[in-house]
Design a protein around this motif. Structure first.
Motif, PDB file in Angstrom:
ATOM      1  N   ARG A 210     -53.198  -7.814   7.608  1.00 30.20           N
ATOM      2  CA  ARG A 210     -52.395  -7.845   6.381  1.00 30.20           C
ATOM      3  C   ARG A 210     -51.788  -9.231   6.241  1.00 30.20           C
ATOM      4  O   ARG A 210     -51.343  -9.824   7.223  1.00 30.20           O
ATOM      5  CB  ARG A 210     -51.312  -6.762   6.492  1.00 30.20           C
ATOM      6  CG  ARG A 210     -50.217  -6.840   5.452  1.00 30.20           C
ATOM      7  CD  ARG A 210     -50.529  -5.981   4.240  1.00 30.20           C
ATOM      8  NE  ARG A 210     -49.356  -5.653   3.468  1.00 30.20           N
ATOM      9  CZ  ARG A 210     -48.813  -6.453   2.548  1.00 30.20           C
ATOM     10  NH1 ARG A 210     -49.300  -7.631   2.296  1.00 30.20           N
ATOM     11  NH2 ARG A 210     -47.754  -6.046   1.866  1.00 30.20           N
ATOM     12  N   THR A 211     -51.770  -9.745   5.039  1.00 33.21           N
ATOM     13  CA  THR A 211     -51.138 -11.041   4.784  1.00 33.21           C
ATOM     14  C   THR A 211     -49.955 -10.865   3.850  1.00 33.21           C
ATOM     15  O   THR A 211     -49.853  -9.875   3.109  1.00 33.21           O
ATOM     16  CB  THR A 211     -52.139 -12.045   4.170  1.00 33.21           C
ATOM     17  OG1 THR A 211     -52.615 -11.529   2.935  1.00 33.21           O
ATOM     18  CG2 THR A 211     -53.300 -12.321   5.118  1.00 33.21           C
ATOM     19  N   TYR A 212     -49.053 -11.854   3.905  1.00 37.18           N
ATOM     20  CA  TYR A 212     -47.822 -11.812   3.128  1.00 37.18           C
ATOM     21  C   TYR A 212     -47.553 -13.172   2.525  1.00 37.18           C
ATOM     22  O   TYR A 212     -47.871 -14.203   3.123  1.00 37.18           O
ATOM     23  CB  TYR A 212     -46.625 -11.449   4.032  1.00 37.18           C
ATOM     24  CG  TYR A 212     -46.817 -10.186   4.811  1.00 37.18           C
ATOM     25  CD1 TYR A 212     -46.370  -8.961   4.318  1.00 37.18           C
ATOM     26  CD2 TYR A 212     -47.446 -10.210   6.056  1.00 37.18           C
ATOM     27  CE1 TYR A 212     -46.547  -7.794   5.041  1.00 37.18           C
ATOM     28  CE2 TYR A 212     -47.628  -9.031   6.783  1.00 37.18           C
ATOM     29  CZ  TYR A 212     -47.188  -7.836   6.271  1.00 37.18           C
ATOM     30  OH  TYR A 212     -47.366  -6.687   6.970  1.00 37.18           O
ATOM     31  N   THR A 213     -46.886 -13.169   1.393  1.00 40.48           N
ATOM     32  CA  THR A 213     -46.385 -14.418   0.827  1.00 40.48           C
ATOM     33  C   THR A 213     -45.004 -14.672   1.405  1.00 40.48           C
ATOM     34  O   THR A 213     -44.373 -13.770   1.968  1.00 40.48           O
ATOM     35  CB  THR A 213     -46.272 -14.335  -0.709  1.00 40.48           C
ATOM     36  OG1 THR A 213     -45.265 -13.356  -1.033  1.00 40.48           O
ATOM     37  CG2 THR A 213     -47.599 -13.966  -1.354  1.00 40.48           C
ATOM     38  N   ILE A 214     -44.522 -15.887   1.223  1.00 42.55           N
ATOM     39  CA  ILE A 214     -43.176 -16.198   1.708  1.00 42.55           C
ATOM     40  C   ILE A 214     -42.138 -15.331   0.995  1.00 42.55           C
ATOM     41  O   ILE A 214     -41.167 -14.869   1.606  1.00 42.55           O
ATOM     42  CB  ILE A 214     -42.868 -17.707   1.572  1.00 42.55           C
ATOM     43  CG1 ILE A 214     -41.622 -18.070   2.387  1.00 42.55           C
ATOM     44  CG2 ILE A 214     -42.754 -18.123   0.117  1.00 42.55           C
ATOM     45  CD1 ILE A 214     -41.408 -19.577   2.535  1.00 42.55           C
ATOM     46  N   GLY A 215     -42.371 -15.065  -0.280  1.00 44.05           N
ATOM     47  CA  GLY A 215     -41.457 -14.228  -1.043  1.00 44.05           C
ATOM     48  C   GLY A 215     -41.412 -12.796  -0.531  1.00 44.05           C
ATOM     49  O   GLY A 215     -40.350 -12.182  -0.470  1.00 44.05           O
ATOM     50  N   GLU A 216     -42.591 -12.260  -0.172  1.00 46.33           N
ATOM     51  CA  GLU A 216     -42.633 -10.893   0.359  1.00 46.33           C
ATOM     52  C   GLU A 216     -41.875 -10.790   1.678  1.00 46.33           C
ATOM     53  O   GLU A 216     -41.111  -9.845   1.887  1.00 46.33           O
ATOM     54  CB  GLU A 216     -44.087 -10.455   0.567  1.00 46.33           C
ATOM     55  CG  GLU A 216     -44.833 -10.188  -0.721  1.00 46.33           C
ATOM     56  CD  GLU A 216     -46.321  -9.950  -0.499  1.00 46.33           C
ATOM     57  OE1 GLU A 216     -46.889  -9.175  -1.285  1.00 46.33           O
ATOM     58  OE2 GLU A 216     -46.912 -10.525   0.438  1.00 46.33           O
TER      59      GLU A 216
END
Length: 129
Positions: free
Chosen positions: A4-10
């Motif tokens: 799973r990947t995430y953005t900095i905002g998430e």
């Protein structure tokens, strides 16, 4: 199974921190997101590390101490050296907290004495009028 990947905002929203804080941890080499163009892509490993950074801060560990634990883990996951270092850090932190607790209790006792004296003097002044 894909990672799973995430953005900095998430990540910022999930942990209730600012993106600036996350970038700071990256500058301190505590997080190493993948770069795709100008964007940062955070993986599950980064999310776990951010959780550990925040837990370490909450427990009073410095970022240098957290980084040291990460380096020990990266060089040899599940190593005795990492566990020994963590035990030493927790013993040291516990000793510091006990000292702070003793200092706070001493100050509370002094405040109680000052408050008591002030109340006694105030009562004497009120009786004198």
């Amino acid at each position: 199974m894909t990672d799973r990947t995430y953005t900095i905002g998430e990540l910022a929203k999930f942990f209730d921190v600012t993106p600036r804080s996350i970038r700071f941890y990256e500058e301190q080499d505590l997080l190493t997101p993948e770069r795709i163009g100008q964007s940062r892509v955070y993986h599950t490993k980064d999310k776990v590390r951010l959780k550990l950074i925040l837990r370490g801060k909450r427990l009073g560990f410095s970022l240098a101490e957290v980084k040291n634990l990460f380096e020990l883990y990266d060089s040899n996951p599940n190593s005795a050296a990492q566990l020994e270092a963590m035990l030493q850090m927790t013993e040291h932190k516990r000793a510091l907290l006990r000292q702070q607790l003793d200092d706070i209790q001493m100050l509370m006792n002094e405040l109680d004495e000052v408050e008591s004296r002030c109340r006694e003097e105030l009562n004497e002044l009120e009786r004198g009028n």
